[in-house]
Design a protein around this motif. Structure first.
Motif, short mmCIF file in Angstrom:
data_model
loop_
_atom_site.label_atom_id
_atom_site.label_comp_id
_atom_site.label_asym_id
_atom_site.label_seq_id
_atom_site.Cartn_x
_atom_site.Cartn_y
_atom_site.Cartn_z
N LEU A 70 0.82 -1.21 0.00
CA LEU A 70 0.00 0.00 0.00
C LEU A 70 0.86 1.26 0.00
CD1 LEU A 70 -2.94 -1.00 2.36
CD2 LEU A 70 -3.00 -0.66 -0.13
N TYR A 71 2.06 1.18 0.56
CA TYR A 71 2.98 2.31 0.45
C TYR A 71 3.33 2.54 -1.03
CZ TYR A 71 7.34 4.88 0.27
OH TYR A 71 8.32 5.79 -0.05
N ILE A 72 3.64 1.44 -1.73
CA ILE A 72 3.96 1.56 -3.16
C ILE A 72 2.76 2.13 -3.91
CG2 ILE A 72 4.64 0.30 -5.23
CD1 ILE A 72 5.96 -1.77 -3.41
N ALA A 73 1.56 1.63 -3.59
CA ALA A 73 0.35 2.11 -4.27
C ALA A 73 0.15 3.60 -4.04
CB ALA A 73 -0.86 1.32 -3.78
N ARG A 74 0.40 4.06 -2.82
CA ARG A 74 0.25 5.50 -2.56
C ARG A 74 1.23 6.32 -3.39
NH1 ARG A 74 -0.37 3.54 2.77
NH2 ARG A 74 1.82 4.00 3.27
N ARG A 75 2.45 5.81 -3.55
CA ARG A 75 3.44 6.52 -4.36
C ARG A 75 3.02 6.55 -5.84
NH1 ARG A 75 5.20 10.05 -1.85
NH2 ARG A 75 6.61 10.39 -3.60
N LEU A 76 2.39 5.48 -6.30
CA LEU A 76 1.92 5.45 -7.69
C LEU A 76 0.79 6.45 -7.90
CD1 LEU A 76 1.94 1.58 -8.39
CD2 LEU A 76 3.66 3.28 -9.08
N VAL A 77 -0.10 6.56 -6.90
CA VAL A 77 -1.18 7.54 -7.00
C VAL A 77 -0.60 8.95 -7.05
CG1 VAL A 77 -3.15 8.54 -5.77
CG2 VAL A 77 -2.90 6.05 -5.89
N ARG A 78 0.37 9.21 -6.20
CA ARG A 78 1.01 10.52 -6.21
C ARG A 78 1.66 10.80 -7.56
NH1 ARG A 78 1.71 15.61 -3.72
NH2 ARG A 78 3.65 16.43 -4.57
N PHE A 79 2.36 9.79 -8.10
CA PHE A 79 3.02 9.97 -9.39
C PHE A 79 2.00 10.30 -10.48
CE2 PHE A 79 4.65 8.62 -13.45
CZ PHE A 79 5.97 9.03 -13.44
N ALA A 80 0.85 9.64 -10.43
CA ALA A 80 -0.16 9.84 -11.48
C ALA A 80 -0.59 11.29 -11.57
CB ALA A 80 -1.37 8.94 -11.22
N SER A 81 -0.70 11.97 -10.44
CA SER A 81 -1.11 13.37 -10.49
C SER A 81 0.07 14.32 -10.63
CB SER A 81 -1.92 13.73 -9.24
OG SER A 81 -1.18 13.47 -8.08
N GLU A 82 1.22 13.93 -10.09
CA GLU A 82 2.39 14.83 -10.12
C GLU A 82 3.11 14.81 -11.45
OE1 GLU A 82 6.81 15.10 -8.02
OE2 GLU A 82 5.13 14.33 -6.84
N ASP A 83 3.27 13.65 -12.05
CA ASP A 83 4.13 13.52 -13.23
C ASP A 83 3.39 13.18 -14.53
OD1 ASP A 83 7.24 13.59 -12.57
OD2 ASP A 83 6.21 12.75 -10.85
N VAL A 84 2.15 12.75 -14.41
CA VAL A 84 1.33 12.51 -15.60
C VAL A 84 0.26 13.58 -15.71
CG1 VAL A 84 -0.22 10.91 -16.79
CG2 VAL A 84 1.78 10.03 -15.55
N GLY A 85 -0.44 13.77 -14.61
CA GLY A 85 -1.40 14.86 -14.55
C GLY A 85 -2.44 14.80 -15.65
N ASN A 86 -2.76 15.95 -16.23
CA ASN A 86 -3.80 16.02 -17.24
C ASN A 86 -3.32 15.65 -18.64
OD1 ASN A 86 -5.86 16.73 -15.50
ND2 ASN A 86 -5.38 18.92 -15.63
#
Length: 442
Positions: A292-308
């Motif tokens: 779940l730590y890894i999953a949280r980091r992936l969620v953060r990446f999705a908005s921080e580095d992929v975004g819109n």
């Protein structure tokens, strides 16, 4: 210029004690001279400053930083063998502030009585808290002790700054495969301290397999060789593979390697490398990291580095998190892998991340202007009488769904742009739409 020209000649190590046949192979084969140490040539090759300081007995306080099994304790023992100074060793695991104070008092008395220094070796110094580490400072500064600290953790975080500023950090690297194989061959050939008396046969593939399994840790390699030797006189690749079924990867959920690996995963995805991304993910998962730590980091990446650039990325990341939570592990590992590969291959934009940081800085550092009246809600008669909501234009009633001439920022920020979409992925459409809307502004 010879910095040690006026120093006494290099010290000779004392005669070696008889090996203890009941000790583990790794302990029996521990190097006893600098020439015996394998794999740390950048630090200990002839002519290197650290070696010169040891051989001339002019050592100053040092921190030895490296993974397990790379020679930190061994190097300290070699120094103990050759130094003229009083040498004291203890472990941070077994000692407390009482023992520290006793050692400090003894060092001070030794210096006053005979003028000789005390070399103090502290294994796992990172386990001492700040107050315990502070206790060494007066004696280090006065020259009563020379401190040798050994740690597997990054000294920048685990050794207090005052002690660190008075010490030289030496980094011991994980041993290479060639170095590991050389250590294993030495153990097989040595009839007194090693396994030479057993007349074992080990194939090249078997030794290479042990070296790979040990992952740069000489102690682990020798322990495995000793286990293999107990199975018979022939050590082959099949035997090594059988012994290596449950390999333990180097990992500490709260230590530096934890942050190194998540950084590698994040940066590999950011660089659109799905192969590296899934590799670093697997390293973390197979080492026992909290999924779940890894999953949280992936969620953060999705908005921080992929975004819109790909709004679907956040949906995929949330789905992966939910899948891991619902199924657990190991079933959830493919959901994490699917998400990491999706994020790695998605178009990238940090425009959302940059927009939020700039807006947050403006909110924190600039005057907090009141919300413009036309944007305020007016649920009461009083609020309406104070012009709350006056001149607000309902966007859905506008021709293009936008009240182009209605300013939504406070006056000090009028016309300011925080969100600047890129030309990548979905943001290209967003950029074109925003440009079209702004052309309609008066």
């Amino acid at each position: 210029m010879d910095l040690f020209a006026d120093d006494p000649p290099p010290l000779r190590p004392p005669a070696e004690p008889a090996p203890d046949s009941s000790a583990p192979l790794a302990e029996r084969m521990r190097p006893r001279t600098l020439d015996d140490i394998v794999g740390q040539e950048k630090l200990l090759a002839p002519g290197r400053p650290l070696r010169e300081a040891i051989e001339r007995d002019r050592l100053r306080s040092i921190i030895l930083w490296g993974p397990p099994g790379t020679g930190k304790t061994t190097l300290a023992r070699v120094i103990a063998n050759v130094t003229r100074a009083h040498f004291i060793a203890f472990s941070a695991v077994l000692s407390g502030i009482k023992e520290i104070r006793e050692v400090m008092a003894e060092a001070e008395q030794t210096r006053r009585r005979s003028g000789s220094r005390t070399i103090l070796f502290i294994d796992e110094i990172h386990r001492f808290n700040k107050a315990q580490q502070d206790a060494f400072l007066p004696r280090v500064e006065s020259g009563d002790i020379v401190l040798i600290g050994a740690t597997t953790e990054n000294p920048s975080f685990e050794v207090n700054s005052a002690l660190l500023s008075r010490s030289k950090v030496h980094v011991l690297k994980p041993l290479s495969l060639d170095a590991m194989i050389a250590i294993l061959r030495r153990a097989l050939a040595d009839p007194e301290r090693g396994l030479g008396a057993q007349q074992l046969t080990a194939t090249d593939e078997a030794l290479a397999g042990i070296a790979r399994y040990a992952n740069g840790d000489a102690r682990t390699a020798l322990n495995m060789l000793e286990m293999a030797a107990a199975q018979g006189r022939t050590i082959d690749a099949a035997l090594v593979a059988d012994l290596a079924q449950n390999r333990a990867l180097l990992y500490d959920k709260t230590g530096e390697e934890h942050y190194n690996l998540i950084s590698a995963l994040h940066k590999s995805m950011r660089n659109s490398d799905p192969d590296a991304s899934v590799y670093w993910l697997a390293r973390m998962v197979e080492s026992g990291e909290d999924p779940l730590y890894i999953a949280r980091r992936l969620v953060r990446f999705a908005s921080e580095d992929v975004g819109n650039a790909d709004p679907q990325a956040l949906t995929v990341a949330i789905a992966a998190k939910d899948a891991v939570h619902f199924m657990g592990m190991p079933e959830g590992n493919t959901a994490l892998a699917q998400c990491a590969i999706y994020l790695a291959t998605a178009p990238k934009s940090n425009a959302v991340y940059v927009a939020y940081n700039e807006a947050a800085e403006a909110a924190a550092q600039e005057i907090a202007e009141p919300v413009p009246l036309h944007l305020r809600n007016a649920p009461t008669r009083l609020m309406k009488s104070l012009d709350y909501g006056k001149d607000y234009r309902y966007a859905h009633n506008e021709a293009d769904g936008v009240a182009a001439d209605m300013e939504c920022l406070p006056p000090a920020h009028k016309g300011r742009t925080f969100y600047r979409p890129t030309e990548r992925g979905k943001e290209r459409e967003i950029k074109e739409r925003l440009a079209s809307l702004r052309r309609k502004e008066p």
